[in-house]
Scaffold this motif. Structure first.
Motif, PDB file in Angstrom:
ATOM      1  N   HIS A  64      -4.416  65.931  19.534  1.00  0.00           N
ATOM      2  CA  HIS A  64      -3.503  64.915  19.021  1.00  0.00           C
ATOM      3  C   HIS A  64      -3.009  64.103  20.213  1.00  0.00           C
ATOM      4  O   HIS A  64      -2.691  64.661  21.266  1.00  0.00           O
ATOM      5  CB  HIS A  64      -2.333  65.560  18.279  1.00  0.00           C
ATOM      6  N   LEU A  66      -0.188  61.380  21.408  1.00  0.00           N
ATOM      7  CA  LEU A  66       1.109  60.801  21.045  1.00  0.00           C
ATOM      8  C   LEU A  66       1.493  59.706  22.022  1.00  0.00           C
ATOM      9  O   LEU A  66       1.502  59.915  23.238  1.00  0.00           O
ATOM     10  CB  LEU A  66       2.207  61.864  21.069  1.00  0.00           C
ATOM     11  N   GLU A  70       6.555  59.069  19.740  1.00  0.00           N
ATOM     12  CA  GLU A  70       5.912  59.685  18.579  1.00  0.00           C
ATOM     13  C   GLU A  70       6.102  61.202  18.597  1.00  0.00           C
ATOM     14  O   GLU A  70       6.307  61.806  19.648  1.00  0.00           O
ATOM     15  CB  GLU A  70       4.417  59.359  18.543  1.00  0.00           C
ATOM     16  N   THR A  71       6.016  61.788  17.408  1.00  0.00           N
ATOM     17  CA  THR A  71       6.156  63.235  17.269  1.00  0.00           C
ATOM     18  C   THR A  71       4.945  63.815  16.559  1.00  0.00           C
ATOM     19  O   THR A  71       4.234  63.110  15.835  1.00  0.00           O
ATOM     20  CB  THR A  71       7.430  63.604  16.484  1.00  0.00           C
ATOM     21  N   TYR A  72       4.739  65.089  16.777  1.00  0.00           N
ATOM     22  CA  TYR A  72       3.695  65.855  16.080  1.00  0.00           C
ATOM     23  C   TYR A  72       4.273  67.233  15.804  1.00  0.00           C
ATOM     24  O   TYR A  72       4.960  67.816  16.644  1.00  0.00           O
ATOM     25  CB  TYR A  72       2.442  65.974  16.949  1.00  0.00           C
ATOM     26  N   GLU A  73       4.047  67.739  14.611  1.00  0.00           N
ATOM     27  CA  GLU A  73       4.506  69.077  14.283  1.00  0.00           C
ATOM     28  C   GLU A  73       3.506  69.748  13.364  1.00  0.00           C
ATOM     29  O   GLU A  73       2.741  69.084  12.658  1.00  0.00           O
ATOM     30  CB  GLU A  73       5.890  69.067  13.646  1.00  0.00           C
TER      31      GLU A  73
END
Length: 110
Positions: A64, A66, A70-73
């Motif tokens: 991923h 970013l 930005e976020t990623y979870e």
């Protein structure tokens, strides 16, 4: 007459113990169904892309990328056995700066 009362009391105590054991197991196992989450947020400076890859014994979540802000979870349930996610982060020119770490470690049910 005394023997009958003792037998009834012992039988009632056994039933009560079994009932309390079942209730205790249900309460203990209810936590196993809660989801866990791991969150990432790119707080690097302008134009710094953060590259992320996390994996466990069962899953590779892929790469991923970013942009700043930005976020990623991802969310998951603990397995019956030990649950671990290992994560790698890269940033900088050609992603030359790297950090690897355990993103999550849970004991599971056993």
């Amino acid at each position: 007459m005394v023997l009958r009362r003792s037998f009834r009391t012992a039988n009632t105590m056994n039933r009560l113990s079994c009932f309390l054991l079942v209730i205790g197991l249900c309460v203990g196992l209810s936590n196993a169904y809660e989801k866990n989450s791991v969150h990432f947020k790119n707080s690097l400076g302008r134009n710094n892309i953060l590259k992320i890859n996390c994996l466990s014994n069962n899953d590779n979540l892929g790469f991923h990328f970013l942009r700043p802000g930005e976020t990623y979870e991802f969310s998951f349930h603990d397995s019956v056995f030990k649950t671990e996610f290992f994560c790698d982060l890269w940033q900088g020119p050609n992603f030359k700066f790297h950090a690897g770490f355990t993103g999550y470690e849970g004991g599971g049910l056993i």
